[in-house]
Write a protein that holds these residues in place. Structure first.
Motif, short mmCIF file in Angstrom:
data_model
loop_
_atom_site.label_atom_id
_atom_site.label_comp_id
_atom_site.label_asym_id
_atom_site.label_seq_id
_atom_site.Cartn_x
_atom_site.Cartn_y
_atom_site.Cartn_z
N SER A 1 36.01 36.36 31.23
CA SER A 1 35.32 36.45 32.50
C SER A 1 35.03 37.90 32.84
CB SER A 1 36.18 35.84 33.62
OG SER A 1 37.29 36.65 33.87
N ARG A 2 34.08 38.08 33.75
CA ARG A 2 33.70 39.42 34.16
C ARG A 2 34.87 40.17 34.78
NH1 ARG A 2 29.51 40.86 39.00
NH2 ARG A 2 29.24 43.06 38.53
N SER A 3 35.81 39.44 35.38
CA SER A 3 36.90 40.08 36.09
C SER A 3 37.97 40.63 35.16
CB SER A 3 37.55 39.09 37.07
OG SER A 3 38.08 38.00 36.36
N ASN A 4 37.89 40.37 33.89
CA ASN A 4 38.94 40.79 32.98
C ASN A 4 38.48 41.77 31.91
OD1 ASN A 4 41.14 39.31 34.04
ND2 ASN A 4 40.24 37.45 33.20
N VAL A 5 37.24 42.15 31.95
CA VAL A 5 36.75 43.06 30.93
C VAL A 5 35.71 43.99 31.55
CG1 VAL A 5 34.92 41.50 30.18
CG2 VAL A 5 35.77 43.23 28.59
N SER A 6 35.71 45.26 31.14
CA SER A 6 34.74 46.21 31.64
C SER A 6 33.34 45.80 31.24
CB SER A 6 35.06 47.61 31.09
OG SER A 6 34.00 48.49 31.31
N ASN A 7 32.40 45.97 32.17
CA ASN A 7 31.02 45.66 31.85
C ASN A 7 30.22 46.91 31.49
OD1 ASN A 7 30.81 46.86 34.33
ND2 ASN A 7 29.73 45.16 35.33
N VAL A 8 30.94 47.99 31.14
CA VAL A 8 30.31 49.24 30.76
C VAL A 8 30.61 49.53 29.30
CG1 VAL A 8 30.17 51.72 31.19
CG2 VAL A 8 30.49 50.15 33.11
N PRO B 1 31.48 51.43 25.92
CA PRO B 1 32.29 52.63 25.66
C PRO B 1 31.42 53.86 25.43
CG PRO B 1 33.12 50.76 24.41
CD PRO B 1 31.81 50.33 25.00
N ASN B 2 30.15 53.67 25.01
CA ASN B 2 29.27 54.79 24.74
C ASN B 2 28.39 55.16 25.93
OD1 ASN B 2 30.16 54.98 22.03
ND2 ASN B 2 28.80 53.28 21.45
N ALA B 3 28.60 54.48 27.04
CA ALA B 3 27.76 54.73 28.22
C ALA B 3 28.08 56.09 28.82
CB ALA B 3 27.99 53.64 29.26
N GLU B 4 27.11 56.62 29.59
CA GLU B 4 27.33 57.87 30.29
C GLU B 4 28.40 57.68 31.36
OE1 GLU B 4 23.72 59.36 31.85
OE2 GLU B 4 22.74 59.56 29.89
N THR B 5 29.05 58.79 31.73
CA THR B 5 30.11 58.72 32.73
C THR B 5 29.54 58.29 34.08
OG1 THR B 5 31.33 60.48 31.62
CG2 THR B 5 31.90 60.04 33.91
N ILE B 6 30.22 57.35 34.71
CA ILE B 6 29.82 56.81 36.00
C ILE B 6 30.52 57.63 37.09
CG2 ILE B 6 29.82 54.77 37.47
CD1 ILE B 6 30.26 53.16 34.85
N PRO B 7 29.80 58.09 38.11
CA PRO B 7 30.47 58.84 39.19
C PRO B 7 31.51 58.01 39.92
CG PRO B 7 28.10 59.19 39.26
CD PRO B 7 28.34 58.09 38.28
N LEU B 8 31.19 56.74 40.21
CA LEU B 8 32.09 55.89 40.99
C LEU B 8 31.87 54.44 40.59
CD1 LEU B 8 34.16 55.76 43.36
CD2 LEU B 8 32.21 55.39 44.88
N ALA B 9 32.97 53.70 40.45
CA ALA B 9 32.89 52.29 40.08
C ALA B 9 33.96 51.52 40.83
CB ALA B 9 33.06 52.11 38.57
N ALA C 1 35.70 58.30 39.24
CA ALA C 1 36.55 57.82 40.33
C ALA C 1 36.32 56.33 40.51
CB ALA C 1 36.24 58.57 41.63
N LEU C 2 37.30 55.70 41.15
CA LEU C 2 37.26 54.25 41.35
C LEU C 2 37.55 53.90 42.80
CD1 LEU C 2 39.50 53.18 38.32
CD2 LEU C 2 37.01 52.95 38.44
N LEU C 3 36.85 52.89 43.29
CA LEU C 3 37.35 52.13 44.43
C LEU C 3 38.21 51.05 43.83
CD1 LEU C 3 34.54 51.60 47.09
CD2 LEU C 3 36.81 52.59 47.44
N PHE C 4 39.51 51.18 44.00
CA PHE C 4 40.47 50.40 43.21
C PHE C 4 41.27 49.47 44.11
CE2 PHE C 4 44.45 50.03 40.68
CZ PHE C 4 43.89 49.56 39.49
N LEU C 5 41.32 48.23 43.73
CA LEU C 5 42.08 47.21 44.48
C LEU C 5 43.38 46.90 43.74
CD1 LEU C 5 39.06 44.99 45.41
CD2 LEU C 5 40.79 45.68 47.08
N PRO D 1 29.03 49.48 39.80
CA PRO D 1 29.47 48.64 38.69
C PRO D 1 30.92 48.21 38.86
CG PRO D 1 29.30 50.94 38.01
CD PRO D 1 28.70 50.85 39.38
N TYR D 2 31.21 47.00 38.40
CA TYR D 2 32.57 46.45 38.46
C TYR D 2 33.15 46.48 37.05
CZ TYR D 2 36.33 43.05 39.30
OH TYR D 2 37.54 42.41 39.39
N LEU D 3 34.27 47.20 36.89
CA LEU D 3 34.87 47.38 35.58
C LEU D 3 35.98 46.40 35.29
CD1 LEU D 3 35.08 51.30 35.48
CD2 LEU D 3 33.15 49.80 34.97
N GLY D 4 36.30 45.54 36.23
CA GLY D 4 37.36 44.55 36.01
C GLY D 4 38.74 45.16 36.13
N VAL D 5 39.69 44.67 35.35
CA VAL D 5 41.08 45.14 35.37
C VAL D 5 41.20 46.36 34.46
CG1 VAL D 5 43.47 44.58 34.86
CG2 VAL D 5 41.97 42.85 35.87
#
Length: 282
Positions: free
Chosen positions: A2-9, A11-19, A56-60, A41-45
């Motif tokens: 599921s999307r909630s358990n794996v990053s959707n970015v 590994p070769n993507a450019e660095t994201i300022p905030l996710a 940086a992350l908005l992290f729950l 973008p949502y990176l999951g767990v």
């Protein structure tokens, strides 16, 4: 998976300022909603210290929503917290109306329940102190990420028996405070105009040798300086009924514009007070 358990970015993507991301105990539904609302973008767990493709992350996690710089050696999480920690201690053992922010607003001079507009809410700490002393507080925070942190902190505090009555006196508003102040700054004053307007714009840059609080390190990376402080002060002076209060670093110059009528100084910060008329006695 599921999307909630794996990053959707990739590994070769450019660095994201905030996710957006979460721990295994973080609320997946809330993370997905934040991703949609903030267009992030949502990176999951993930483990923030191991993350390489986001700054940086908005992290729950189990303690709610926080802002977390990614990578090893990063500062710890920053969150709006009112129940425990510094704000919990301040709520239980604070100095009441003798606190500097309370004195600056004028709570030692009036018994009236003031309506205070906190035009630069941040993490809501001063707003919470004023609400705990009986003020009705309207809060504006225009940065959507900081707004999300504050909304989460207030929602959690509302579930606490001791904090709930305080949070009930606090209203978090969306959008820019300058727009609201401009709309209420014309005579005659509208019933919703604030009695006292409180400004705490982002502090100017300090020398690299100076110690900067963890919150400010993270905030400055995300938000930058408040370049419209002069316009905000002008709008506040036109809209406030009784006074405008501006929090500044103790040695910093006042915001460009009229000189404050008086000041209250602490160890590291001060409060510039712009009186408009005498506070009501009852």
């Amino acid at each position: 998976m599921s999307r909630s358990n794996v990053s959707n970015v990739s590994p070769n993507a450019e660095t994201i300022p905030l996710a957006i991301a979460r721990s295994p105990l973080g609320d997946d539904h809330q993370a997905l909603s934040l991703s949609s609302d903030l267009s992030l973008p949502y990176l999951g767990v993930v483990l923030p210290k191991d993350l390489r493709h986001a700054n940086a992350l908005l992290f729950l996690d189990e303690n709610g929503l926080c802002l977390q710089v990614a990578g090893k050696g990063a500062p710890g999480p920053v969150r709006a917290e009112f129940v425990t920690g510094k704000m919990g201690y301040r709520r239980e053992h604070g100095g009441g109306s003798g606190q500097l922010v309370a004195r600056a607003v004028g709570l030692q001079k009036t018994k009236a329940g003031l309506h205070v507009l906190d035009a630069t809410g941040g993490l809501g700490q001063d707003a919470f102190v004023l609400a705990s002393l009986g003020c009705r507080v309207s809060i504006f925070e225009r940065n959507p990420v900081i707004h999300a942190l504050l909304a989460d902190g207030l929602a959690r505090a509302a579930l606490n028996m001791d904090c709930a009555p305080i949070v009930a006196r606090m209203t978090l508003r969306a959008g820019s405070s300058i727009d609201w102040l401009t709309s209420t700054g014309e005579e005659p004053k509208t019933p919703d105009a604030a009695d006292v307007i409180y400004l705490d714009p982002m502090f100017p840059h300090r020398d690299k040798s100076a110690l900067v609080k963890k919150e400010m390190q993270v905030f400055r990376t995300l938000v930058g300086d408040d370049d419209d402080s002069e316009a905000l002060l002008d709008a506040a002076l036109a809209a406030a009924k009784y006074r405008v209060v501006v929090k500044r670093p103790r040695k910093a110059p006042a915001i460009d514009g009229p000189e404050p009528g008086t000041r209250i100084e602490g160890k590291s910060s001060r409060y510039d007070i712009y009186p408009i008329r005498a506070l009501p006695q009852r």
